[in-house]
Design an enzyme around this catalytic site. Structure first.
Site, short mmCIF file in Angstrom:
data_model
loop_
_atom_site.label_atom_id
_atom_site.label_comp_id
_atom_site.label_asym_id
_atom_site.label_seq_id
_atom_site.Cartn_x
_atom_site.Cartn_y
_atom_site.Cartn_z
N VAL A 54 0.84 -1.22 0.00
CA VAL A 54 0.00 0.00 0.00
C VAL A 54 0.87 1.27 0.00
O VAL A 54 0.59 2.22 -0.73
CB VAL A 54 -0.97 0.01 1.21
CG1 VAL A 54 -1.90 1.21 1.15
CG2 VAL A 54 -1.79 -1.29 1.24
N LYS B 169 -7.07 -1.49 10.07
CA LYS B 169 -8.37 -1.78 10.72
C LYS B 169 -8.20 -2.36 12.12
O LYS B 169 -9.00 -2.08 13.01
CB LYS B 169 -9.21 -2.74 9.88
CG LYS B 169 -8.47 -3.97 9.40
CD LYS B 169 -8.18 -3.85 7.94
CE LYS B 169 -7.04 -4.75 7.53
NZ LYS B 169 -6.90 -4.84 6.10
N GLU C 233 -9.91 6.06 6.04
CA GLU C 233 -10.81 5.57 4.98
C GLU C 233 -10.46 4.16 4.51
O GLU C 233 -11.34 3.32 4.32
CB GLU C 233 -10.76 6.54 3.78
CG GLU C 233 -11.74 6.20 2.67
CD GLU C 233 -13.18 6.21 3.14
OE1 GLU C 233 -13.71 7.28 3.43
OE2 GLU C 233 -13.78 5.12 3.23
N VAL D 71 -11.48 0.19 5.88
CA VAL D 71 -12.61 -0.67 5.46
C VAL D 71 -12.85 -0.47 3.96
O VAL D 71 -13.01 0.67 3.50
CB VAL D 71 -13.91 -0.32 6.21
CG1 VAL D 71 -15.03 -1.29 5.83
CG2 VAL D 71 -13.71 -0.30 7.71
N GLY E 29 -1.70 -9.52 -3.96
CA GLY E 29 -1.55 -8.49 -2.91
C GLY E 29 -2.85 -8.16 -2.20
O GLY E 29 -3.00 -7.07 -1.64
N GLU F 15 -3.89 -10.32 3.82
CA GLU F 15 -3.07 -9.77 4.89
C GLU F 15 -1.76 -10.54 4.95
O GLU F 15 -1.67 -11.67 4.44
CB GLU F 15 -3.78 -9.95 6.24
CG GLU F 15 -5.09 -9.20 6.37
CD GLU F 15 -4.91 -7.71 6.19
OE1 GLU F 15 -4.24 -7.09 7.01
OE2 GLU F 15 -5.45 -7.17 5.21
N ASP G 19 -10.57 -10.32 9.94
CA ASP G 19 -10.36 -9.05 9.24
C ASP G 19 -11.71 -8.36 9.02
O ASP G 19 -11.86 -7.16 9.28
CB ASP G 19 -9.65 -9.32 7.90
CG ASP G 19 -9.45 -8.05 7.08
OD1 ASP G 19 -8.51 -7.30 7.38
OD2 ASP G 19 -10.25 -7.82 6.15
N LYS H 5 -13.33 -4.78 10.61
CA LYS H 5 -13.95 -3.75 9.76
C LYS H 5 -15.41 -3.50 10.19
O LYS H 5 -15.87 -2.36 10.22
CB LYS H 5 -13.88 -4.17 8.29
CG LYS H 5 -12.45 -4.18 7.76
CD LYS H 5 -12.37 -4.90 6.42
CE LYS H 5 -10.97 -4.85 5.84
NZ LYS H 5 -10.80 -5.73 4.68
N1 HSE Z 1 -6.81 -8.39 3.33
C1 HSE Z 1 -7.80 -7.41 3.15
C2 HSE Z 1 -8.90 -7.98 2.27
C3 HSE Z 1 -7.18 -6.18 2.54
O1 HSE Z 1 -8.69 -9.04 1.65
O2 HSE Z 1 -9.97 -7.40 2.19
C4 HSE Z 1 -8.04 -4.98 2.59
O3 HSE Z 1 -8.36 -4.61 3.88
#
Ligand code: HSE
Length: 431
Positions: free
Chosen positions: A14, A105, A129, A132, A187, A190, A201, A205
């Protein structure tokens, strides 16, 4: 011309995307926002990154303090992920009178209250931003675009990796492992992909969205979370035969000051817009008042999608000015303590049940008898044809059933000698 000096901490996928966008859009931003976004320092523990990204010696550091102690840096962009030392970095940045932008997050979900309080104290802003839905502007939509609305329910596909895996399994008949490996290569996942596939994850969020939409501060430990690892090709296929699709949903529903929160694979009607959200795309469907239903849709993971959200935070920070920091932080930190969280046992949903049973007379009546005894009413039953085996899959849909009763009934059913494998139950939502 304004100038915003940026300290970027964490230059992985990122971070590199943020550098790329700021470089490419430099001219546009100067003209449109009369602002020069200047990356003053980039910090990463991996010094090989400097070479790979052709960053000059004066621009790159491996020491976080080189950013936190630099009085000329106005904003720290934290992109290292995880809770520690991310939390300490954010606090230190605020105490050093810097605004913070983060895509993290986990840190916002877990330590949001503490961080927002510190931001208020320091009269600085935290923008998040990309925490999420990456660049899908859901935080902005809830806090600004839909300000003044109340939120009745939220159904979100908010983990790109899980959605990508289920889509690949559905449309390309890919194995779970191959689909995950593709998501990692692209990519999306996580650094620890377990968080993607076990639903955590999405739970992080969801807790962020609920804080903003419903004003309820939630510890993720109190969210019922199930991942996608148990979903099989058989269930995907049988669901399709029934006109249903399995989606990794994060769900929040409010009624009479009660809040229902859960993250789990969910069967939805194939005609609902969320059913066609595939691949790494995210979507959040909101039932609001007075605005009504809203659907936000876009790429929810990946380098440029996530970097886009970070850059939008930078632009908001630059164009809205310092003076809104306190008002914004106060709104975000607001909590309505009267809202009570419902336990998973108390909720009611429809269920898809799959059993592997011996194909002989009386089986169905035994199973339906147990379900009936626990007040679970069957909507449909389908026995799947099987060649050359004495056991057959039995797929049932129920009417609305109490979670607790369903669990008890399934435990009882699992003990029957005619049931040959652990029963599968997937919740259904009528959106
Ligand atoms: N690993 C997260 C996903 C990345 O797959 O949504 C974005 O938060």
């Amino acid at each position: 011309m304004n100038k915003i000096n940026i300290g970027l901490i964490g230059c992985g996928t990122v971070g590199a995307g943020v550098i790329k966008i700021l470089k490419n859009q430099n001219k546009l931003f100067s003209k449109k926002f009369q602002t020069e976004f200047k990356i003053k320092k980039v910090c990463d523990k991996n010094s090989a990154i400097a070479k790979r990204m052709k960053l000059s010696k004066s621009l790159f550091t491996t020491k976080i303090d080189d950013i936190l102690n630099d009085k000329n840096i106005d904003v720290v962009i934290e992109l290292i992920g995880g809770t520690h030392p991310a939390k300490e970095i954010v606090l230190q940045a605020l105490r050093s009178k810097k605004h913070v932008i983060t895509a993290n997050k986990a840190v916002i979900a877990k330590y949001g209250s503490e961080l927002f309080k510190e931001a208020l104290k320091q009269k600085k802003n935290i923008y998040f931003e990309s925490s999420v839905g990456a660049g899908v502007p859901i935080i902005n939509a809830i806090t600004e675009g839909l300000a003044g609305n109340t939120f009745k329910s939220l159904y979100g596909i908010i983990n790109g990796t899980s959605n990508f895996i289920l889509s690949e399994m559905t449309h390309s008949l890919c194995t779970f492992a191959d689909a995950l490996s593709k998501a990692q290569k692209n990519g999306y996942a996580e650094s620890n992909p377990t968080l993607d596939v076990n639903g955590m994850d999405a739970a992080h969020k969801l807790s962020i969205l609920v804080r903003l939409a419903v004003d309820k501060i939630i510890d993720v430990k109190n969210i019922h979370v199930e991942g996608i690892t148990q979903i099989s090709h058989d269930d995907i296929k049988y669901a399709k035969d029934l006109g249903l699709v399995i989606k990794p949903l994060a769900i929040a529903k409010t009624a009479n000051n009660n809040l229902e929160l859960r993250v789990h694979p969910t069967l939805i009607d194939e005609d609902h817009p969320l059913a066609s959200v595939n691949g790494v795309f995210n979507a959040i469907f909101l039932e609001t008042d007075p605005m009504g239903d809203i659907l936000l849709y876009g790429q929810g993971a990946g380098q440029l999608a996530a970097a886009s959200g970070v850059v939008s935070d930078l632009v908001n920070l630059a164009t809205k000015g310092e003076n809104i920091a306190c008002a914004r932080m106060k709104n975000i930190a607001y909590e309505d303590r009267s809202i009570k969280l419902k336990q998973i046992d108390q909720i009611e949903t429809k269920f898809y049940i799959r059993l592997l049973v011996t194909d002989k007379p009386g089986v169905l009546s035994k199973i339906s008898g147990i379900l009936g005894k626990h007040d679970i009413s069957i909507d449909s039953v389908n026995q799947k044809k099987q060649k050359k085996t004495s056991s057959v899959p039995l797929v049932m849909l129920t009417h609305l059933a109490k979670e607790k009763k369903l669990r008890i009934a399934l435990e009882e059913i699992a003990k029957l000698s005619l049931v040959k494998s652990k029963p599968v139950a997937i919740r259904m939502e009528n959106l």
